[in-house]
Design a protein around this motif. Structure first.
Motif, short mmCIF file in Angstrom:
data_model
loop_
_atom_site.label_atom_id
_atom_site.label_comp_id
_atom_site.label_asym_id
_atom_site.label_seq_id
_atom_site.Cartn_x
_atom_site.Cartn_y
_atom_site.Cartn_z
N GLY A 179 7.51 40.48 36.16
CA GLY A 179 8.46 41.18 35.29
C GLY A 179 8.28 42.69 35.21
N LYS A 180 7.61 43.30 36.19
CA LYS A 180 7.43 44.76 36.16
C LYS A 180 8.76 45.48 36.06
CE LYS A 180 5.41 44.53 40.12
NZ LYS A 180 5.23 43.10 40.15
N THR A 181 9.70 45.10 36.95
CA THR A 181 10.98 45.80 37.00
C THR A 181 11.76 45.57 35.70
OG1 THR A 181 10.99 45.51 39.38
CG2 THR A 181 13.08 46.08 38.36
N THR A 182 11.75 44.33 35.21
CA THR A 182 12.45 44.01 33.97
C THR A 182 11.85 44.78 32.79
OG1 THR A 182 12.73 41.80 34.88
CG2 THR A 182 13.31 42.09 32.57
N ASN B 238 4.26 39.24 29.28
CA ASN B 238 5.68 38.91 29.38
C ASN B 238 5.85 37.39 29.51
OD1 ASN B 238 8.46 39.36 29.73
ND2 ASN B 238 8.26 39.53 31.96
N ILE C 225 17.59 37.48 28.83
CA ILE C 225 16.95 38.47 29.70
C ILE C 225 17.05 37.98 31.14
CG2 ILE C 225 14.70 39.37 30.43
CD1 ILE C 225 15.26 40.84 28.07
N GLY D 167 3.18 39.55 42.07
CA GLY D 167 4.61 39.79 42.11
C GLY D 167 5.38 38.89 41.16
N ASP E 53 12.94 34.55 27.58
CA ASP E 53 14.26 34.68 26.99
C ASP E 53 15.34 34.46 28.05
OD1 ASP E 53 15.52 36.59 24.38
OD2 ASP E 53 16.76 36.05 26.10
N1 ATP Z 1 11.01 37.72 29.28
C1 ATP Z 1 11.64 37.10 30.29
N2 ATP Z 1 12.29 35.94 30.07
C2 ATP Z 1 12.91 35.29 31.09
N3 ATP Z 1 12.97 35.74 32.34
C3 ATP Z 1 12.34 36.89 32.64
C4 ATP Z 1 11.66 37.63 31.63
N4 ATP Z 1 11.14 38.75 32.22
C5 ATP Z 1 11.47 38.70 33.53
N5 ATP Z 1 12.20 37.60 33.79
C6 ATP Z 1 12.76 37.21 35.10
O1 ATP Z 1 11.70 37.08 36.03
C7 ATP Z 1 12.14 37.43 37.33
C8 ATP Z 1 11.20 38.44 37.95
O2 ATP Z 1 11.26 39.64 37.22
P1 ATP Z 1 11.07 41.07 37.88
O3 ATP Z 1 11.93 41.22 39.08
O4 ATP Z 1 11.20 42.06 36.79
O5 ATP Z 1 9.56 40.95 38.33
P2 ATP Z 1 8.73 42.01 39.20
O6 ATP Z 1 7.32 41.94 38.70
O7 ATP Z 1 9.38 43.33 39.19
O8 ATP Z 1 8.84 41.38 40.65
P3 ATP Z 1 8.38 42.06 42.05
O9 ATP Z 1 6.90 41.93 42.09
O10 ATP Z 1 9.06 41.24 43.06
O11 ATP Z 1 8.84 43.48 42.00
C9 ATP Z 1 13.58 37.95 37.17
O12 ATP Z 1 14.46 36.94 37.54
C10 ATP Z 1 13.69 38.24 35.69
O13 ATP Z 1 15.00 38.09 35.21
#
Ligand code: ATP
Ligand code: MG
Lengths: 78, 260
Positions: free
Chosen positions: B15-18, B172, B208, B12, B205
Protein backbone atom coordinates in the motif's frame (compact mmCIF):
# COMPACT_ATOMS: atom_id res chain seq x y z
CA UNK A 1 -4.28 -15.88 21.74
CA UNK A 2 -3.35 -16.49 18.15
CA UNK A 3 -1.65 -13.12 17.90
CA UNK A 4 0.81 -13.96 20.68
CA UNK A 5 2.03 -16.94 18.69
CA UNK A 6 2.45 -14.71 15.67
CA UNK A 7 4.46 -12.19 17.69
CA UNK A 8 6.71 -14.93 19.05
CA UNK A 9 7.22 -16.41 15.62
CA UNK A 10 8.06 -13.01 14.19
CA UNK A 11 10.55 -12.31 16.97
CA UNK A 12 12.37 -15.52 16.06
CA UNK A 13 12.36 -14.66 12.36
CA UNK A 14 13.56 -11.08 12.89
CA UNK A 15 16.29 -12.33 15.24
CA UNK A 16 17.59 -14.91 12.81
CA UNK A 17 17.51 -12.31 10.02
CA UNK A 18 19.73 -10.02 12.11
CA UNK A 19 22.06 -12.79 13.20
CA UNK A 20 22.53 -14.18 9.70
CA UNK A 21 23.07 -10.88 7.97
CA UNK A 22 26.54 -10.48 6.45
CA UNK A 23 28.54 -8.69 9.16
CA UNK A 24 25.39 -9.04 11.22
CA UNK A 25 24.68 -8.68 14.90
CA UNK A 26 26.88 -11.57 16.07
CA UNK A 27 29.91 -10.51 14.03
CA UNK A 28 29.71 -6.97 15.37
CA UNK A 29 29.22 -8.15 18.94
CA UNK A 30 32.14 -10.55 18.60
CA UNK A 31 34.43 -7.78 17.42
CA UNK A 32 33.48 -5.56 20.36
CA UNK A 33 33.69 -8.39 22.90
CA UNK A 34 37.19 -9.36 21.76
CA UNK A 35 38.28 -5.78 22.33
CA UNK A 36 36.73 -5.78 25.81
CA UNK A 37 37.96 -9.24 26.83
CA UNK A 38 41.46 -8.38 25.72
CA UNK A 39 41.96 -6.18 28.76
CA UNK A 40 41.15 -9.09 31.06
CA UNK A 41 42.12 -12.32 29.28
CA UNK A 42 44.34 -13.68 26.58
CA UNK A 43 41.38 -15.03 24.71
CA UNK A 44 41.57 -17.23 21.66
CA UNK A 45 39.51 -15.54 19.02
CA UNK A 46 38.25 -18.77 17.48
CA UNK A 47 37.13 -20.03 20.89
CA UNK A 48 34.67 -17.19 21.41
CA UNK A 49 31.15 -18.50 20.85
CA UNK A 50 28.07 -16.29 20.95
CA UNK A 51 24.56 -17.65 20.84
CA UNK A 52 21.32 -15.68 20.79
CA UNK A 53 18.00 -17.39 21.07
CA UNK A 54 14.53 -16.28 22.00
CA UNK A 55 12.72 -18.01 24.85
CA UNK A 56 9.05 -18.80 25.38
CA UNK A 57 8.41 -15.33 26.87
CA UNK A 58 9.76 -13.71 23.75
CA UNK A 59 12.87 -12.46 25.57
CA UNK A 60 16.35 -13.04 24.18
CA UNK A 61 18.73 -15.57 25.73
CA UNK A 62 22.27 -14.43 25.12
CA UNK A 63 25.13 -16.76 25.95
CA UNK A 64 28.80 -16.07 25.50
CA UNK A 65 31.53 -18.66 25.94
CA UNK A 66 35.28 -18.42 25.45
CA UNK A 67 38.53 -20.14 26.35
CA UNK A 68 41.49 -18.30 27.84
CA UNK A 69 44.91 -19.56 28.85
CA UNK A 70 45.84 -16.55 30.94
CA UNK A 71 44.09 -13.95 33.01
CA UNK A 72 45.64 -10.52 32.74
CA UNK A 73 45.81 -8.39 35.88
CA UNK A 74 43.15 -5.81 35.55
CA UNK A 75 44.21 -2.25 36.31
CA UNK A 76 42.67 -2.05 39.78
CA UNK A 77 44.58 -5.13 40.96
CA UNK A 78 47.96 -3.68 40.18
CA UNK B 1 11.34 24.75 2.94
CA UNK B 2 9.15 21.74 3.56
CA UNK B 3 9.56 18.16 4.65
CA UNK B 4 10.69 15.45 2.26
CA UNK B 5 9.19 12.12 3.27
CA UNK B 6 9.74 8.78 1.53
CA UNK B 7 7.12 6.01 1.86
CA UNK B 8 8.83 2.67 1.69
CA UNK B 9 8.18 -0.97 2.63
CA UNK B 10 10.53 -3.52 1.15
CA UNK B 11 7.67 -5.84 0.32
CA UNK B 12 5.54 -5.02 -2.71
CA UNK B 13 1.81 -4.46 -2.73
CA UNK B 14 1.41 -3.41 0.92
CA UNK B 15 0.00 0.00 0.00
CA UNK B 16 2.90 2.46 -0.44
CA UNK B 17 1.29 4.15 -3.42
CA UNK B 18 -2.16 4.22 -1.79
CA UNK B 19 -0.75 5.65 1.44
CA UNK B 20 1.35 8.24 -0.43
CA UNK B 21 -1.71 9.42 -2.37
CA UNK B 22 -4.07 9.54 0.60
CA UNK B 23 -1.61 11.08 3.03
CA UNK B 24 -1.15 13.74 0.34
CA UNK B 25 -4.90 14.22 0.05
CA UNK B 26 -5.31 14.39 3.84
CA UNK B 27 -2.46 16.91 4.19
CA UNK B 28 -4.02 19.10 1.52
CA UNK B 29 -7.33 18.85 3.39
CA UNK B 30 -5.33 20.44 6.23
CA UNK B 31 -4.44 23.26 3.77
CA UNK B 32 -0.88 22.11 3.18
CA UNK B 33 0.83 22.44 -0.17
CA UNK B 34 1.84 18.93 -1.21
CA UNK B 35 3.83 17.42 -4.09
CA UNK B 36 3.61 13.67 -4.69
CA UNK B 37 6.64 12.25 -6.48
CA UNK B 38 6.43 8.85 -8.14
CA UNK B 39 9.77 7.24 -7.37
CA UNK B 40 8.72 3.96 -8.94
CA UNK B 41 10.33 4.57 -12.33
CA UNK B 42 9.02 2.25 -15.03
CA UNK B 43 6.39 0.51 -12.85
CA UNK B 44 4.62 3.71 -11.97
CA UNK B 45 1.01 3.92 -10.87
CA UNK B 46 0.81 6.93 -8.59
CA UNK B 47 -0.66 8.79 -11.59
CA UNK B 48 -3.43 6.19 -11.84
CA UNK B 49 -4.21 6.25 -8.13
CA UNK B 50 -4.34 10.07 -8.32
CA UNK B 51 -6.46 9.77 -11.50
CA UNK B 52 -4.27 12.15 -13.46
CA UNK B 53 -2.91 9.68 -16.03
CA UNK B 54 -4.77 11.43 -18.87
CA UNK B 55 -3.26 14.79 -18.03
CA UNK B 56 0.40 13.86 -18.30
CA UNK B 57 2.35 16.02 -20.75
CA UNK B 58 5.83 15.80 -19.24
CA UNK B 59 7.22 13.40 -16.64
CA UNK B 60 10.26 13.18 -14.37
CA UNK B 61 12.32 11.75 -17.23
CA UNK B 62 11.69 14.89 -19.27
CA UNK B 63 12.91 17.02 -16.36
CA UNK B 64 15.98 14.82 -15.90
CA UNK B 65 16.90 15.12 -19.56
CA UNK B 66 16.20 18.84 -19.82
CA UNK B 67 13.09 18.76 -22.01
CA UNK B 68 11.00 20.73 -19.52
CA UNK B 69 11.18 22.61 -16.26
CA UNK B 70 10.13 20.88 -13.03
CA UNK B 71 6.97 23.00 -12.70
CA UNK B 72 5.80 22.08 -16.19
CA UNK B 73 5.64 18.40 -15.30
CA UNK B 74 3.58 18.88 -12.13
CA UNK B 75 -0.12 18.00 -12.44
CA UNK B 76 -2.58 19.86 -10.25
CA UNK B 77 -5.34 17.83 -8.61
CA UNK B 78 -8.93 18.45 -9.69
CA UNK B 79 -10.39 18.51 -6.16
CA UNK B 80 -7.48 19.89 -4.14
CA UNK B 81 -5.71 22.86 -5.74
CA UNK B 82 -2.74 22.65 -3.33
CA UNK B 83 -2.02 19.04 -4.31
CA UNK B 84 0.29 18.17 -7.22
CA UNK B 85 1.57 14.93 -8.74
CA UNK B 86 4.91 14.47 -10.47
CA UNK B 87 4.54 11.41 -12.70
CA UNK B 88 7.43 9.02 -13.20
CA UNK B 89 8.88 8.13 -16.56
CA UNK B 90 6.85 5.34 -18.08
CA UNK B 91 9.14 3.99 -20.69
CA UNK B 92 12.43 5.11 -19.30
CA UNK B 93 15.02 2.65 -18.19
CA UNK B 94 15.64 2.94 -14.46
CA UNK B 95 19.30 3.86 -14.75
CA UNK B 96 18.63 7.04 -16.74
CA UNK B 97 17.52 8.93 -13.65
CA UNK B 98 20.54 8.76 -11.34
CA UNK B 99 20.00 9.41 -7.61
CA UNK B 100 21.85 12.73 -7.88
CA UNK B 101 19.36 14.05 -10.46
CA UNK B 102 16.37 12.70 -8.53
CA UNK B 103 17.60 14.36 -5.33
CA UNK B 104 18.00 17.72 -7.06
CA UNK B 105 14.45 17.56 -8.47
CA UNK B 106 13.06 16.76 -4.99
CA UNK B 107 15.09 19.58 -3.47
CA UNK B 108 13.74 22.01 -6.02
CA UNK B 109 10.16 20.98 -5.15
CA UNK B 110 10.98 21.30 -1.48
CA UNK B 111 11.48 25.05 -1.96
CA UNK B 112 7.85 25.55 -2.96
CA UNK B 113 5.93 22.89 -1.04
CA UNK B 114 5.14 22.14 2.61
CA UNK B 115 5.47 18.43 1.90
CA UNK B 116 7.17 16.38 -0.78
CA UNK B 117 6.01 12.75 -0.51
CA UNK B 118 8.06 10.19 -2.42
CA UNK B 119 6.45 6.90 -3.41
CA UNK B 120 9.28 4.34 -3.23
CA UNK B 121 9.39 1.21 -5.40
CA UNK B 122 9.26 -2.25 -3.77
CA UNK B 123 12.55 -3.99 -3.06
CA UNK B 124 15.79 -2.65 -1.65
CA UNK B 125 17.94 -2.07 -4.72
CA UNK B 126 18.73 0.90 -6.95
CA UNK B 127 15.20 2.35 -7.00
CA UNK B 128 15.00 2.17 -3.22
CA UNK B 129 18.30 3.99 -2.87
CA UNK B 130 17.25 6.73 -5.28
CA UNK B 131 13.91 7.34 -3.56
CA UNK B 132 15.38 7.26 -0.05
CA UNK B 133 18.34 9.48 -0.95
CA UNK B 134 15.87 12.24 -1.79
CA UNK B 135 14.19 12.27 1.62
CA UNK B 136 14.99 13.45 5.12
CA UNK B 137 12.22 11.48 6.79
CA UNK B 138 10.81 8.02 6.15
CA UNK B 139 7.48 6.35 6.73
CA UNK B 140 7.72 2.56 6.61
CA UNK B 141 4.48 0.99 5.41
CA UNK B 142 3.55 -2.56 6.31
CA UNK B 143 0.50 -4.79 6.66
CA UNK B 144 0.01 -7.09 9.67
CA UNK B 145 1.29 -10.08 7.68
CA UNK B 146 4.44 -11.77 8.92
CA UNK B 147 6.26 -11.50 5.60
CA UNK B 148 5.47 -7.78 5.29
CA UNK B 149 6.66 -7.06 8.85
CA UNK B 150 9.83 -9.04 8.19
CA UNK B 151 10.63 -6.98 5.12
CA UNK B 152 9.77 -3.79 7.01
CA UNK B 153 12.36 -4.78 9.62
CA UNK B 154 15.03 -5.08 6.92
CA UNK B 155 14.07 -1.69 5.55
CA UNK B 156 14.28 -0.15 9.04
CA UNK B 157 17.82 -1.55 9.40
CA UNK B 158 18.77 -0.21 5.98
CA UNK B 159 17.30 3.21 6.74
CA UNK B 160 19.56 3.47 9.78
CA UNK B 161 22.49 3.77 7.36
CA UNK B 162 20.95 6.90 5.82
CA UNK B 163 20.81 10.16 7.74
CA UNK B 164 17.06 10.28 8.38
CA UNK B 165 15.70 12.91 10.76
CA UNK B 166 12.79 10.62 11.60
CA UNK B 167 11.52 7.16 10.79
CA UNK B 168 7.89 6.28 11.51
CA UNK B 169 5.58 3.33 10.94
CA UNK B 170 2.23 3.10 9.15
CA UNK B 171 0.34 -0.18 9.45
CA UNK B 172 -2.09 -0.58 6.56
CA UNK B 173 -5.02 -2.96 5.93
CA UNK B 174 -5.79 -3.73 9.57
CA UNK B 175 -8.90 -5.83 10.00
CA UNK B 176 -10.64 -4.48 13.10
CA UNK B 177 -12.67 -7.60 13.79
CA UNK B 178 -9.59 -9.84 13.70
CA UNK B 179 -7.66 -7.41 15.90
CA UNK B 180 -10.47 -7.45 18.48
CA UNK B 181 -10.52 -11.24 18.48
CA UNK B 182 -6.76 -11.28 19.04
CA UNK B 183 -6.35 -13.18 15.80
CA UNK B 184 -3.98 -10.68 14.20
CA UNK B 185 -1.44 -8.24 15.54
CA UNK B 186 -2.55 -4.68 16.14
CA UNK B 187 -0.51 -1.70 14.95
CA UNK B 188 1.15 -1.05 18.36
CA UNK B 189 2.29 -4.70 18.53
CA UNK B 190 4.05 -4.30 15.21
CA UNK B 191 5.59 -0.95 16.16
CA UNK B 192 6.98 -2.57 19.30
CA UNK B 193 8.53 -5.43 17.32
CA UNK B 194 10.12 -3.06 14.84
CA UNK B 195 11.08 -0.46 17.48
CA UNK B 196 9.77 2.34 15.33
CA UNK B 197 7.26 4.98 16.49
CA UNK B 198 3.75 4.28 15.21
CA UNK B 199 2.42 7.24 13.23
CA UNK B 200 -0.59 5.72 11.54
CA UNK B 201 -2.97 2.77 11.43
CA UNK B 202 -5.22 2.37 8.40
CA UNK B 203 -8.12 -0.08 8.37
CA UNK B 204 -8.87 -2.49 5.56
CA UNK B 205 -11.48 -0.65 3.53
CA UNK B 206 -13.47 -1.74 0.50
CA UNK B 207 -13.97 1.82 -0.68
CA UNK B 208 -10.20 2.44 -0.67
CA UNK B 209 -9.73 -0.75 -2.61
CA UNK B 210 -12.29 0.33 -5.22
CA UNK B 211 -11.67 4.05 -5.59
CA UNK B 212 -8.16 4.38 -4.08
CA UNK B 213 -8.87 7.84 -2.67
CA UNK B 214 -10.34 8.86 0.69
CA UNK B 215 -11.82 11.94 -0.96
CA UNK B 216 -14.10 9.53 -2.84
CA UNK B 217 -15.11 7.74 0.39
CA UNK B 218 -18.07 8.58 2.60
CA UNK B 219 -17.49 11.48 5.03
CA UNK B 220 -17.66 9.26 8.09
CA UNK B 221 -15.59 6.42 6.64
CA UNK B 222 -13.02 5.12 9.07
CA UNK B 223 -10.28 5.09 6.42
CA UNK B 224 -10.82 8.80 5.91
CA UNK B 225 -10.58 9.45 9.64
CA UNK B 226 -7.49 7.24 9.88
CA UNK B 227 -5.73 9.21 7.14
CA UNK B 228 -6.66 12.55 8.70
CA UNK B 229 -5.13 11.40 11.98
CA UNK B 230 -2.00 10.25 10.15
CA UNK B 231 -1.77 13.63 8.44
CA UNK B 232 -2.03 15.58 11.70
CA UNK B 233 0.59 13.29 13.26
CA UNK B 234 2.94 13.88 10.32
CA UNK B 235 2.20 17.59 10.52
CA UNK B 236 3.13 17.62 14.22
CA UNK B 237 -0.34 18.68 15.37
CA UNK B 238 -1.32 15.53 17.22
CA UNK B 239 0.00 12.10 18.15
CA UNK B 240 -3.26 10.18 18.03
CA UNK B 241 -3.33 7.02 15.93
CA UNK B 242 -6.54 5.52 14.59
CA UNK B 243 -7.83 2.55 16.61
CA UNK B 244 -8.93 0.00 14.04
CA UNK B 245 -10.65 -2.14 16.63
CA UNK B 246 -12.81 0.69 17.99
CA UNK B 247 -15.77 -0.21 15.79
CA UNK B 248 -15.80 -3.69 17.21
CA UNK B 249 -15.28 -2.92 20.85
CA UNK B 250 -17.35 -1.60 23.69
CA UNK B 251 -20.83 -2.02 25.00
CA UNK B 252 -22.55 0.69 22.97
CA UNK B 253 -21.06 -0.47 19.74
CA UNK B 254 -22.34 -3.95 20.48
CA UNK B 255 -25.81 -2.57 21.18
CA UNK B 256 -25.71 -0.64 17.94
CA UNK B 257 -24.89 -3.81 16.09
CA UNK B 258 -27.72 -5.70 17.74
CA UNK B 259 -30.34 -3.07 16.99
CA UNK B 260 -29.19 -2.14 13.50
N1 ATP C 1 -6.53 0.09 3.45
C1 ATP C 1 -6.77 -0.64 2.34
N2 ATP C 1 -7.91 -1.36 2.24
C2 ATP C 1 -8.15 -2.11 1.14
N3 ATP C 1 -7.34 -2.19 0.09
C3 ATP C 1 -6.18 -1.50 0.12
C4 ATP C 1 -5.85 -0.68 1.24
N4 ATP C 1 -4.64 -0.10 0.98
C5 ATP C 1 -4.24 -0.54 -0.23
N5 ATP C 1 -5.15 -1.36 -0.77
C6 ATP C 1 -5.08 -2.03 -2.08
O1 ATP C 1 -3.92 -2.83 -2.13
C7 ATP C 1 -3.40 -2.88 -3.45
C8 ATP C 1 -1.92 -2.53 -3.45
O2 ATP C 1 -1.77 -1.19 -3.06
P1 ATP C 1 -0.61 -0.27 -3.62
O3 ATP C 1 -0.53 -0.32 -5.10
O4 ATP C 1 -0.78 1.06 -2.97
O5 ATP C 1 0.65 -1.01 -3.01
P2 ATP C 1 2.19 -0.68 -3.28
O6 ATP C 1 2.91 -1.00 -2.01
O7 ATP C 1 2.35 0.67 -3.83
O8 ATP C 1 2.54 -1.75 -4.39
P3 ATP C 1 3.91 -1.84 -5.27
O9 ATP C 1 4.93 -2.43 -4.36
O10 ATP C 1 3.54 -2.73 -6.39
O11 ATP C 1 4.25 -0.44 -5.68
C9 ATP C 1 -4.26 -1.92 -4.28
O12 ATP C 1 -5.19 -2.67 -5.00
C10 ATP C 1 -4.95 -1.06 -3.23
O13 ATP C 1 -6.20 -0.60 -3.67
MG1 MG D 1 3.36 1.33 -5.61
Amino acid sequence: MLKNNTILRLKRILLSDKVNMPSGLIQLLKKDLLKLFDSYFDIKEESLKIEIDSNADGEYDVSIKGVSERIKSPRFMR
Amino acid sequence: MGKKIVLTSGKGGVGKTTVTANLGIALSMLSKKVALVDGDIGLNNLDVVMMVENKIVYDIGDIAEGRCRTKQALIQDDCFPSLFTLPSAKTMDNSRIPPRVFVSIVNELNQDFDYVLIDCPAGIDEGFHRAVAGADEALVVTTPHISAVRDADKVVSLLSTYCMKAVGLVVNRLKGNLVTEGATMDAPDIAKLLRVPLKGAIPEDEEINLSSQISKCKDKSSARLAYLLLASYVDGKDTKVFDCASDYRGFFKKLQRVFR
